[in-house]
Motif scaffolding. Structure first.
Motif, short mmCIF file in Angstrom:
data_model
loop_
_atom_site.label_atom_id
_atom_site.label_comp_id
_atom_site.label_asym_id
_atom_site.label_seq_id
_atom_site.Cartn_x
_atom_site.Cartn_y
_atom_site.Cartn_z
N SER A 55 11.25 21.76 -19.88
CA SER A 55 11.38 20.32 -19.64
C SER A 55 12.81 20.10 -19.16
O SER A 55 13.69 20.91 -19.41
N ASP A 56 13.03 18.99 -18.47
CA ASP A 56 14.35 18.73 -17.88
C ASP A 56 15.50 18.88 -18.86
O ASP A 56 16.53 19.43 -18.54
N GLY A 57 15.29 18.36 -20.08
CA GLY A 57 16.36 18.41 -21.06
C GLY A 57 16.71 19.81 -21.50
O GLY A 57 17.79 20.04 -22.03
N GLU A 58 15.79 20.75 -21.28
CA GLU A 58 16.01 22.10 -21.79
C GLU A 58 16.87 22.95 -20.86
O GLU A 58 17.44 23.93 -21.27
N VAL A 59 16.86 22.59 -19.57
CA VAL A 59 17.62 23.42 -18.63
C VAL A 59 19.09 23.28 -18.99
O VAL A 59 19.65 22.19 -18.94
N PRO A 60 19.72 24.38 -19.40
CA PRO A 60 21.10 24.24 -19.86
C PRO A 60 22.03 23.89 -18.70
O PRO A 60 21.89 24.41 -17.60
N ASN A 61 22.92 22.94 -18.93
CA ASN A 61 23.96 22.67 -17.94
C ASN A 61 25.25 22.36 -18.67
O ASN A 61 25.44 21.28 -19.20
N LYS A 62 26.12 23.36 -18.72
CA LYS A 62 27.38 23.21 -19.45
C LYS A 62 28.45 22.53 -18.59
O LYS A 62 29.54 22.26 -19.06
N GLY A 63 28.13 22.28 -17.33
CA GLY A 63 29.11 21.67 -16.44
C GLY A 63 28.72 21.98 -15.00
O GLY A 63 27.96 22.91 -14.74
N THR A 64 29.22 21.16 -14.07
CA THR A 64 28.91 21.36 -12.66
C THR A 64 30.13 21.90 -11.94
O THR A 64 31.24 21.40 -12.11
N ILE A 65 29.89 22.93 -11.14
CA ILE A 65 30.98 23.62 -10.46
C ILE A 65 30.73 23.67 -8.97
O ILE A 65 29.64 24.04 -8.52
N ILE A 66 31.73 23.24 -8.21
CA ILE A 66 31.66 23.38 -6.76
C ILE A 66 32.36 24.70 -6.43
O ILE A 66 33.48 24.95 -6.88
N LEU A 67 31.69 25.50 -5.65
CA LEU A 67 32.21 26.83 -5.35
C LEU A 67 32.23 27.02 -3.83
O LEU A 67 31.26 26.68 -3.16
N GLY A 68 33.33 27.55 -3.31
CA GLY A 68 33.35 27.79 -1.87
C GLY A 68 34.50 28.68 -1.45
O GLY A 68 35.47 28.87 -2.19
N THR A 69 34.35 29.24 -0.26
CA THR A 69 35.43 30.02 0.34
C THR A 69 36.21 29.08 1.26
O THR A 69 35.60 28.28 1.98
N VAL A 70 37.52 29.17 1.20
CA VAL A 70 38.36 28.18 1.89
C VAL A 70 38.33 28.32 3.41
O VAL A 70 37.87 29.32 3.96
N LYS A 71 38.84 27.29 4.05
CA LYS A 71 38.83 27.20 5.52
C LYS A 71 39.44 28.45 6.17
O LYS A 71 40.47 28.94 5.74
N GLY A 72 38.77 28.93 7.20
CA GLY A 72 39.28 30.08 7.94
C GLY A 72 38.83 31.41 7.38
O GLY A 72 39.07 32.47 7.97
N ASP A 73 38.15 31.38 6.22
CA ASP A 73 37.76 32.64 5.57
C ASP A 73 36.23 32.70 5.48
O ASP A 73 35.59 31.73 5.11
N LEU A 74 35.67 33.85 5.85
CA LEU A 74 34.21 33.95 5.91
C LEU A 74 33.63 34.90 4.87
O LEU A 74 32.48 35.29 4.94
N HIS A 75 34.45 35.30 3.89
CA HIS A 75 33.96 36.26 2.89
C HIS A 75 33.13 35.55 1.83
O HIS A 75 33.54 34.51 1.34
N ASP A 76 32.00 36.14 1.47
CA ASP A 76 31.23 35.44 0.44
C ASP A 76 30.69 36.29 -0.70
O ASP A 76 30.11 35.75 -1.63
#
Length: 210
Positions: free
Chosen positions: A81-102
């Protein structure tokens, strides 16, 4: 119970088809969906994280384990159920401008997801304003920046400066990582923390949000 152990082993070995088979069997025999995730899948991924940190496992194996774990989680999601899906926090993740490594970024994302965080991966070559838009849209608590080139390291600084200019800096913890990044560079650009590898990144986020 034997099947948690077996499921963990299948994750550690990176056997996606076996994970799927064992997950289905566990669901059919009435095992709690959340227990399958925590005691089977995540327990296995925790071992993988440890091995990776100690140099006993390498990136391709970790990716296979993470994929195997993911295939189990996908099967279980409809049973939660929706409430069960654990979410300890939201994180935006990305490689910075000019860099294509992932690869490093993807590993960090998998480790964080397996620790119960919601990860929004904005991809590679991400400009400061794209990070800011994502933070606002998803009300994220953490921003993870990755760079593998010495030439793109300064994009991290620019992104942090842009957060300050936008008045967001106090609301978001910024963690940085990537081959050329060090603790002293992290301090110098005013990040909240630096992680040398994916397993440490998940630990670091836990500490910063605690």
């Amino acid at each position: 119970m034997g099947h948690f152990e077996e499921l963990s082993q299948a994750v550690i070995a990176g056997q996606a088809s076996k994970v799927v088979e064992l997950t289905k069997a566990a669901l059919q025999s009435g095992v709690e969906p959340l227990a399958i995730i925590n005691d089977g899948l995540i327990a296995g991924m925790n071992v993988v994280g440890k091995h990776f940190k100690e140099g006993d496992m390498f990136v391709p194996e970790v990716l296979m384990s993470a994929r195997a774990m993911g295939s189990g989680v996908e099967l279980i999601k409809p049973h939660l159920s929706d409430g069960e899906v654990p979410n300890k926090g939201t994180i935006i993740l990305g490689t910075v401008k000019g860099d294509l490594h992932d690869i490093g970024k993807n590993l960090v994302g998998m480790m964080l997801e397996s620790s119960g965080y919601k990860v929004i991966d904005v991809g590679v070559d991400t400009a400061p304003e794209e990070f800011i838009a994502a933070i606002k849209e998803h009300e994220a608590q953490v921003l993870g920046l990755s760079a593998l080139l010495t030439t793109t390291m300064l994009s991290m600084k620019e992104t942090i400066e842009a957060l300050k200019a936008d008045g967001l800096r106090d609301n978001v913890k910024v963690v940085v990582g990537g081959a050329p990044i060090s603790q002293s560079f992290s301090d110098e650009i005013g990040a909240d923390g630096f992680a040398p590898d994916a397993a440490s990144a998940a630990e670091l986020v836990g500490k910063l949000l605690a």
